[in-house]
Design an enzyme around this catalytic site. Structure first.
Site, short mmCIF file in Angstrom:
data_model
loop_
_atom_site.label_atom_id
_atom_site.label_comp_id
_atom_site.label_asym_id
_atom_site.label_seq_id
_atom_site.Cartn_x
_atom_site.Cartn_y
_atom_site.Cartn_z
N HIS A 1 37.91 42.73 49.25
CA HIS A 1 39.17 42.63 49.99
C HIS A 1 39.58 44.00 50.52
CE1 HIS A 1 40.52 38.46 49.23
NE2 HIS A 1 39.66 38.56 48.22
N GLU B 1 42.02 44.67 52.44
CA GLU B 1 43.48 44.81 52.45
C GLU B 1 44.00 45.34 51.12
OE1 GLU B 1 42.81 40.81 50.67
OE2 GLU B 1 41.90 42.01 52.25
N CYS C 1 35.73 37.76 52.15
CA CYS C 1 35.53 36.94 50.95
C CYS C 1 34.93 35.59 51.31
CB CYS C 1 36.85 36.81 50.18
SG CYS C 1 36.62 36.37 48.44
#
Length: 360
Positions: free
Chosen positions: A328, A330, A243
């Site tokens: 993202h 994750e 990001c």
């Protein structure tokens, strides 16, 4: 409940009912389209300086638990929702959505026509506002300073270390999400979290095997004083940027960034992998993007593009083990399509970590 008002710098006023206590913070209005994950979303440090509008109409129905916060303290300026559930149902619930706001000192406004509010944001693109109990605010509503260093508000102040048996990763904290740390620990990494302003020499003294540049809030150009250090790190250690970290890597190599009209914030953004042709669903939260024409193609290849607006979603260096993604991987909250990004990064770390490959 007490009447409250969201007053915009465009002149519109939205009436609702207050949640939490009035903090008097002016913020940029943004919206998130996710249907679930409100706890992870509102505790994401990348929302610092912003008033977050949830598009999904019912918020708080499964309450707040002690496991899913992405940071210790909420950083956003305010929250606007359609309906607040005060009778949550989930076996892990420890508090209500409204109680979380109150404890964190964040002002919320419920019973708002969020669909109309989102249309206003899309119309004017950049909108600032304040949540108050008066129709005439005590302070002037104006856009926050673009050069304001929101990262300084959310980054750790001291080094934090997590010992493990695997490779040593230095996590440059620009406002990292807890899920990024957990993804590294899950892979048995030792992790050292350092403040955003750490120099190359300070990082080098930690003897890392790899570097991860985290997500974070604000205009990436506000971190210009650290571009040269970031470039040195990426030229010395295997690096992954996520990001804001993705944007900082691009900027440190001479590219430019630009503000999107109203950002990408949600859990269902399709991204195309240009190497395989496959489309991945991703979680995103960003208001800036790397400018396509500014990228030096001799240094970087574009790995991913957003299916909707064709913006750049990932880069890979031709010669150095540097990769960055705008989304993202994750994926909390959101799909897990791109978790393999961590596997690719750690492959580079294990093969090359701890070596100054720029001099090899």
């Amino acid at each position: 409940m007490t009447k409250g008002y969201l007053i915009l710098d465009t002149g519109e006023i939205f009436e609702g009912n207050l949640l939490g206590e009035i903090n008097g913070h002016v913020g940029e209005l943004v919206f998130n389209t996710s249907m679930t994950g409100y706890q992870e979303i509102m505790t994401d440090p990348s929302y610092a300086g912003q008033i977050l509008t949830f598009c999904y109409p019912l918020i708080g129905n499964y309450g707040i638990n002690d496991l899913d916060n992405e940071s210790v303290q909420m950083a956003l300026s305010g929250v606007v929702i359609g309906n607040s559930c005060e009778a949550p149902s989930h076996f892990q619930t420890t508090k209500k959505f409204s109680e979380q706001l109150l404890e964190s000192g964040v002002t919320g406004l419920t019973d708002v026509d969020t669909r109309t509010l989102v249309k206003v944001i899309r119309k004017y693109e950049t909108v600032s506002g304040i949540i108050t109990d008066k129709q005439q605010p005590a302070v002037q509503v104006k856009s926050p300073n673009k050069t304001q260093l929101f990262v300084d508000q959310v980054s750790v102040k001291d080094v934090v270390t997590f010992k493990n048996e695997g490779p040593h990763i230095v996590l440059m904290d620009y406002g990292y999400k807890k899920s990024i740390l957990h993804a590294l620990l899950k892979e048995n990494c030792s992790v050292t979290i350092v403040p955003y302003h750490y120099s190359f020499e300070q990082v080098k003294a930690l003897e890392p095997d790899g570097i991860l540049l985290s997500n974070g809030p604000g205009d990436p150009m506000s971190l210009k004083p650290w571009f040269s250090d970031i470039k040195k790190m990426t030229e010395t250690y295997p690096t992954l940027g996520i990001c804001l970290g993705h944007q900082l890597i691009a900027l440190s190599f001479g590219a430019k960034t630009a503000k999107l009209d109203y950002g990408h914030r949600g859990g269902n953004h399709p991204v195309k992998d240009l190497m395989t042709g496959k489309v991945r669903m991703t979680a995103q939260n960003h208001g800036y993007v790397v400018v396509d024409e500014s990228i030096n193609r001799d240094d970087f290849q574009i790995l991913f593009r957003n299916v909707n607006d064709k913006t750049i979603e990932g880069l890979k260096h031709h010669h150095l083990p540097i990769q960055s993604v705008q989304f993202h991987p994750e994926a909390h909250p959101g799909p897990s399509d791109t978790e393999y990004i961590f596997t690719q990064f750690l492959h580079d770390v294990i093969c090359l970590g701890g070596k100054n490959y720029a001099e090899a």
